[in-house]
Design a protein around this motif. Sequence first.
Motif, short mmCIF file in Angstrom:
data_model
loop_
_atom_site.label_atom_id
_atom_site.label_comp_id
_atom_site.label_asym_id
_atom_site.label_seq_id
_atom_site.Cartn_x
_atom_site.Cartn_y
_atom_site.Cartn_z
N ASP A 16 0.83 -1.21 0.00
CA ASP A 16 0.00 0.00 0.00
C ASP A 16 0.86 1.26 0.00
O ASP A 16 2.10 1.20 0.10
CB ASP A 16 -0.92 0.01 1.21
CG ASP A 16 -2.08 -0.96 1.08
OD1 ASP A 16 -2.78 -1.20 2.08
OD2 ASP A 16 -2.29 -1.50 -0.03
N SER A 17 0.17 2.39 -0.08
CA SER A 17 0.85 3.69 -0.07
C SER A 17 0.30 4.57 1.06
O SER A 17 -0.84 4.40 1.50
CB SER A 17 0.63 4.42 -1.40
OG SER A 17 1.17 3.70 -2.48
N ARG A 19 0.87 8.92 2.43
CA ARG A 19 1.56 10.20 2.29
C ARG A 19 1.59 10.89 3.64
O ARG A 19 0.55 11.17 4.24
CB ARG A 19 0.89 11.11 1.26
CG ARG A 19 1.73 12.36 0.99
CD ARG A 19 1.20 13.21 -0.12
NE ARG A 19 0.15 14.12 0.32
CZ ARG A 19 -0.13 15.28 -0.26
NH1 ARG A 19 0.57 15.68 -1.31
NH2 ARG A 19 -1.11 16.04 0.18
N ARG A 67 10.94 4.04 -3.96
CA ARG A 67 9.62 3.82 -3.36
C ARG A 67 9.09 5.08 -2.67
O ARG A 67 7.88 5.33 -2.68
CB ARG A 67 9.69 2.69 -2.34
CG ARG A 67 10.13 1.36 -2.91
CD ARG A 67 9.96 0.24 -1.88
NE ARG A 67 10.81 0.44 -0.70
CZ ARG A 67 10.33 0.52 0.54
NH1 ARG A 67 9.04 0.44 0.78
NH2 ARG A 67 11.16 0.67 1.57
N PHE A 68 9.97 5.86 -2.09
CA PHE A 68 9.58 7.07 -1.35
C PHE A 68 9.99 8.31 -2.13
O PHE A 68 11.03 8.33 -2.80
CB PHE A 68 10.25 7.13 0.02
CG PHE A 68 9.78 6.10 1.03
CD1 PHE A 68 8.97 5.03 0.66
CD2 PHE A 68 10.15 6.22 2.36
CE1 PHE A 68 8.55 4.09 1.58
CE2 PHE A 68 9.73 5.29 3.30
CZ PHE A 68 8.93 4.23 2.90
N GLN A 82 5.88 10.89 0.26
CA GLN A 82 5.02 9.92 -0.41
C GLN A 82 5.69 8.57 -0.32
O GLN A 82 6.83 8.40 -0.79
CB GLN A 82 4.81 10.32 -1.88
CG GLN A 82 3.97 9.34 -2.66
CD GLN A 82 2.53 9.26 -2.19
OE1 GLN A 82 1.91 10.28 -1.91
NE2 GLN A 82 2.00 8.05 -2.09
N MET A 83 5.00 7.61 0.27
CA MET A 83 5.57 6.28 0.48
C MET A 83 4.74 5.27 -0.29
O MET A 83 3.55 5.08 0.00
CB MET A 83 5.57 5.95 1.98
CG MET A 83 6.28 6.99 2.82
SD MET A 83 6.43 6.49 4.55
CE MET A 83 4.72 6.48 5.04
N ASN A 84 5.36 4.66 -1.28
CA ASN A 84 4.70 3.65 -2.10
C ASN A 84 5.33 2.28 -1.85
O ASN A 84 6.44 2.18 -1.33
CB ASN A 84 4.81 4.01 -3.57
CG ASN A 84 4.14 5.32 -3.91
OD1 ASN A 84 3.15 5.72 -3.28
ND2 ASN A 84 4.66 6.01 -4.92
N SER A 85 4.61 1.25 -2.24
CA SER A 85 5.11 -0.13 -2.12
C SER A 85 5.65 -0.40 -0.72
O SER A 85 6.76 -0.91 -0.55
CB SER A 85 6.21 -0.39 -3.16
OG SER A 85 5.72 -0.16 -4.47
N LEU A 86 4.86 -0.05 0.26
CA LEU A 86 5.31 -0.18 1.65
C LEU A 86 5.56 -1.63 2.02
O LEU A 86 4.87 -2.55 1.54
CB LEU A 86 4.29 0.46 2.59
CG LEU A 86 4.35 1.99 2.63
CD1 LEU A 86 3.07 2.56 3.19
CD2 LEU A 86 5.55 2.44 3.44
#
Length: 124
Positions: A16-17, A19, A67-68, A82-86
């Motif tokens: 998940d992502s 912010r 990812r960030f 923004q944090m993606n692919s946590l």
Amino acid sequence: QVQLVESGGGLVQSGDSLRLTCAASGLIFSSYTMGWFRQAPGKERELVAAVSWSVSSTYYADSVKGRFTISRDNAKNTVYLQMNSLKPEDTAVYYCAARPAPRPVFLSQGYNYWGQGTQVTVSS
């Protein structure tokens, strides 16, 4: 009085992502390099990402590269992460920090002001 207020943390699943947002007040925001640190239980606080006061340079820890994304809006006195692919290993308390210098440094001692932190928990 300088205040840094983080928001946007929460409990999410792997992949998940989120912010994170840090709203700053009481300082000349454009004169500060801004960083996001994190601290997991039993571990030292580490710099995750930082952006220079001119937005001309950014830094990312190897563990979050790709990812960030850190960004800032000097008109709004706000910095974002923004944090993606946590991943579960991203679980930590995330802190916003401000440094009155043009470029970031890795050590937390180099930052003068800190927020209260926001918890990010990533379940597998």
